[in-house]
Design a protein around this motif. Structure first.
Motif, mmCIF file in Angstrom:
data_model
loop_
_atom_site.group_PDB
_atom_site.id
_atom_site.type_symbol
_atom_site.label_atom_id
_atom_site.label_comp_id
_atom_site.label_asym_id
_atom_site.label_seq_id
_atom_site.Cartn_x
_atom_site.Cartn_y
_atom_site.Cartn_z
ATOM 1 N N ASN A 1 0.589 -1.571 0.186
ATOM 2 C CA ASN A 1 -0.440 0.236 0.254
ATOM 3 C C ASN A 1 1.202 1.617 -0.215
ATOM 4 O OD1 ASN A 1 -2.438 1.700 -0.132
ATOM 5 N ND2 ASN A 1 -2.609 0.932 2.489
ATOM 6 N N LYS A 2 1.311 1.621 -1.035
ATOM 7 C CA LYS A 2 2.787 2.392 -1.316
ATOM 8 C C LYS A 2 1.562 4.220 -1.336
ATOM 9 C CE LYS A 2 6.225 1.097 -3.390
ATOM 10 N NZ LYS A 2 7.122 0.212 -4.510
ATOM 11 N N CYS A 3 2.348 5.159 -0.711
ATOM 12 C CA CYS A 3 1.923 6.613 -0.793
ATOM 13 C C CYS A 3 1.869 6.516 -2.594
ATOM 14 C CB CYS A 3 2.978 6.991 -0.069
ATOM 15 S SG CYS A 3 2.633 8.376 -0.703
ATOM 16 N N THR A 4 1.485 7.366 -2.965
ATOM 17 C CA THR A 4 1.667 7.763 -4.864
ATOM 18 C C THR A 4 2.266 9.367 -4.434
ATOM 19 O OG1 THR A 4 -0.610 8.725 -4.311
ATOM 20 C CG2 THR A 4 -1.318 6.529 -5.468
ATOM 21 N N LYS A 5 2.649 9.588 -3.385
ATOM 22 C CA LYS A 5 3.191 10.971 -4.214
ATOM 23 C C LYS A 5 4.137 10.496 -5.105
ATOM 24 C CE LYS A 5 4.060 15.627 -2.024
ATOM 25 N NZ LYS A 5 3.452 15.810 -2.831
ATOM 26 N N GLU A 6 4.324 11.324 -6.226
ATOM 27 C CA GLU A 6 5.392 11.023 -7.210
ATOM 28 C C GLU A 6 6.804 11.953 -7.136
ATOM 29 O OE1 GLU A 6 3.733 9.841 -10.782
ATOM 30 O OE2 GLU A 6 3.353 7.846 -9.993
ATOM 31 N N GLY B 1 9.101 13.409 -3.841
ATOM 32 C CA GLY B 1 8.580 11.931 -3.856
ATOM 33 C C GLY B 1 8.345 10.956 -2.288
ATOM 34 N N CYS B 2 7.838 10.602 -2.207
ATOM 35 C CA CYS B 2 7.306 10.002 -0.809
ATOM 36 C C CYS B 2 7.769 7.904 -0.763
ATOM 37 C CB CYS B 2 6.089 10.354 0.012
ATOM 38 S SG CYS B 2 5.252 9.308 1.303
ATOM 39 N N TYR B 3 6.412 7.267 -1.449
ATOM 40 C CA TYR B 3 6.508 6.715 -1.927
ATOM 41 C C TYR B 3 6.692 5.125 -0.115
ATOM 42 C CZ TYR B 3 8.160 7.728 -5.990
ATOM 43 O OH TYR B 3 8.609 8.445 -7.283
ATOM 44 N N LYS B 4 6.486 6.036 0.813
ATOM 45 C CA LYS B 4 6.328 5.375 2.178
ATOM 46 C C LYS B 4 5.256 4.136 1.905
ATOM 47 C CE LYS B 4 4.319 5.551 6.756
ATOM 48 N NZ LYS B 4 5.827 5.677 7.225
ATOM 49 N N VAL B 5 5.522 2.691 2.103
ATOM 50 C CA VAL B 5 5.177 1.739 2.408
ATOM 51 C C VAL B 5 3.681 1.933 3.839
ATOM 52 C CG1 VAL B 5 3.742 -1.042 2.215
ATOM 53 C CG2 VAL B 5 6.417 0.017 0.843
ATOM 54 N N ASN B 6 2.947 1.819 3.717
ATOM 55 C CA ASN B 6 1.292 2.329 4.611
ATOM 56 C C ASN B 6 0.658 0.710 5.190
ATOM 57 O OD1 ASN B 6 1.219 5.716 5.452
ATOM 58 N ND2 ASN B 6 0.967 5.174 2.804
ATOM 59 N N LYS B 7 0.056 1.001 5.622
ATOM 60 C CA LYS B 7 -0.452 -0.568 6.428
ATOM 61 C C LYS B 7 -1.497 -0.795 5.374
ATOM 62 C CE LYS B 7 -0.165 0.600 11.081
ATOM 63 N NZ LYS B 7 -0.930 1.593 12.110
ATOM 64 N N PRO B 8 -2.080 -2.073 5.393
ATOM 65 C CA PRO B 8 -3.123 -2.707 4.586
ATOM 66 C C PRO B 8 -3.981 -1.394 4.376
ATOM 67 C CG PRO B 8 -2.152 -4.209 5.126
ATOM 68 C CD PRO B 8 -1.856 -3.219 5.992
ATOM 69 N N ASP B 9 -4.801 -0.279 5.691
ATOM 70 C CA ASP B 9 -5.755 -0.452 5.530
ATOM 71 C C ASP B 9 -6.507 1.690 5.590
ATOM 72 O OD1 ASP B 9 -5.204 -0.027 8.200
ATOM 73 O OD2 ASP B 9 -7.145 -0.713 8.809
ATOM 74 N N ALA B 10 -4.050 1.031 4.709
ATOM 75 C CA ALA B 10 -5.169 3.185 4.816
ATOM 76 C C ALA B 10 -5.239 3.733 3.141
ATOM 77 C CB ALA B 10 -2.675 3.507 5.610
ATOM 78 N N LYS B 11 -6.086 4.693 3.858
ATOM 79 C CA LYS B 11 -6.041 5.051 2.749
ATOM 80 C C LYS B 11 -5.741 6.734 1.981
ATOM 81 C CE LYS B 11 -11.136 5.603 1.473
ATOM 82 N NZ LYS B 11 -11.425 4.153 0.812
ATOM 83 N N TYR B 12 -4.362 6.686 3.480
ATOM 84 C CA TYR B 12 -4.225 8.294 3.053
ATOM 85 C C TYR B 12 -2.773 8.172 4.107
ATOM 86 C CZ TYR B 12 -7.797 10.075 1.464
ATOM 87 O OH TYR B 12 -9.665 10.681 1.059
ATOM 88 N N CYS B 13 -1.672 8.548 3.199
ATOM 89 C CA CYS B 13 -0.187 8.559 3.802
ATOM 90 C C CYS B 13 -0.289 8.630 5.249
ATOM 91 C CB CYS B 13 0.416 8.689 2.253
ATOM 92 S SG CYS B 13 2.179 8.502 3.352
ATOM 93 N N SER B 14 0.537 7.994 6.005
ATOM 94 C CA SER B 14 0.862 8.725 7.231
ATOM 95 C C SER B 14 1.522 9.367 7.024
ATOM 96 C CB SER B 14 0.933 7.302 8.363
ATOM 97 O OG SER B 14 2.141 6.996 7.819
ATOM 98 N N GLY B 15 2.793 9.238 6.499
ATOM 99 C CA GLY B 15 4.106 10.302 6.359
ATOM 100 C C GLY B 15 3.325 12.166 5.839
ATOM 101 N N CYS B 16 2.921 11.482 4.411
ATOM 102 C CA CYS B 16 1.783 13.225 4.100
ATOM 103 C C CYS B 16 0.888 13.307 3.266
ATOM 104 C CB CYS B 16 3.334 12.648 2.613
ATOM 105 S SG CYS B 16 2.540 11.411 0.835
ATOM 106 N N GLY B 17 -0.325 11.876 4.006
ATOM 107 C CA GLY B 17 -1.358 12.477 3.910
ATOM 108 C C GLY B 17 -1.438 12.286 1.834
ATOM 109 N N THR B 18 -0.653 11.811 1.584
ATOM 110 C CA THR B 18 -1.278 11.517 -0.046
ATOM 111 C C THR B 18 -1.905 10.453 0.097
ATOM 112 O OG1 THR B 18 0.545 13.271 -0.546
ATOM 113 C CG2 THR B 18 -0.668 11.367 -2.525
ATOM 114 N N GLU B 19 -3.015 10.324 -0.952
ATOM 115 C CA GLU B 19 -4.165 8.817 -0.813
ATOM 116 C C GLU B 19 -2.692 7.472 -1.319
ATOM 117 O OE1 GLU B 19 -6.786 9.255 -4.329
ATOM 118 O OE2 GLU B 19 -7.653 7.691 -3.382
#
Ligand SMILES: [Zn+2]
Ligand SMILES: [Zn+2]
Length: 71
Positions: free
Chosen positions: A32-37, A44-62
Motif C-alpha cells: 500500500n504505497k503512497c502515490t506522491k511521486e 516523492g514519498c513512496y512510503k509503504v502504509n498499513k493495508p487499510d490506510a487510505k491516506y499516507c501516514s507520512g504526507c497525507g497523499t492518497e
C-alpha cells in the motif's frame, strides 16, 4: 515458510511472497504505497502504509490501494 514471509492480496486474497510487489493472479498492488511521486519540487514519498490506510501516514497523499478502489 514462515507466516511473516507471506502477504495476501487485498483484492483476490491470493497469498503471495513477501517480496512480490504485484499480485500474480489479478495484477493488484500488494504493497500500500503512497502515490506522491517525485517532482521538481518534491522528492516523492513512496512510503509503504498499513493495508487499510487510505491516506499516507507520512504526507497525507492518497495511497495506491485507495486510488485503485481496493479499500
Ligand atoms: Zn490479487
Ligand atoms: Zn506519503
Amino acid at each position: 515458510m514462515a507466516k511473516d514471509e507471506l502477504q495476501q492480496c487485498v483484492r483476490c486474497k491470493y497469498v503471495a511472497d513477501k517480496e512480490d510487489n504485484y499480485c500474480i493472479r489479478c495484477g493488484a498492488p500488494l504493497k500500500n504505497k503512497c502515490t506522491k511521486e517525485k517532482t521538481l519540487l518534491h522528492k516523492g514519498c513512496y512510503k509503504v502504509n498499513k493495508p487499510d490506510a487510505k491516506y499516507c501516514s507520512g504526507c497525507g497523499t492518497e495511497t495506491i490501494f485507495s486510488e485503485w478502489g481496493l479499500i
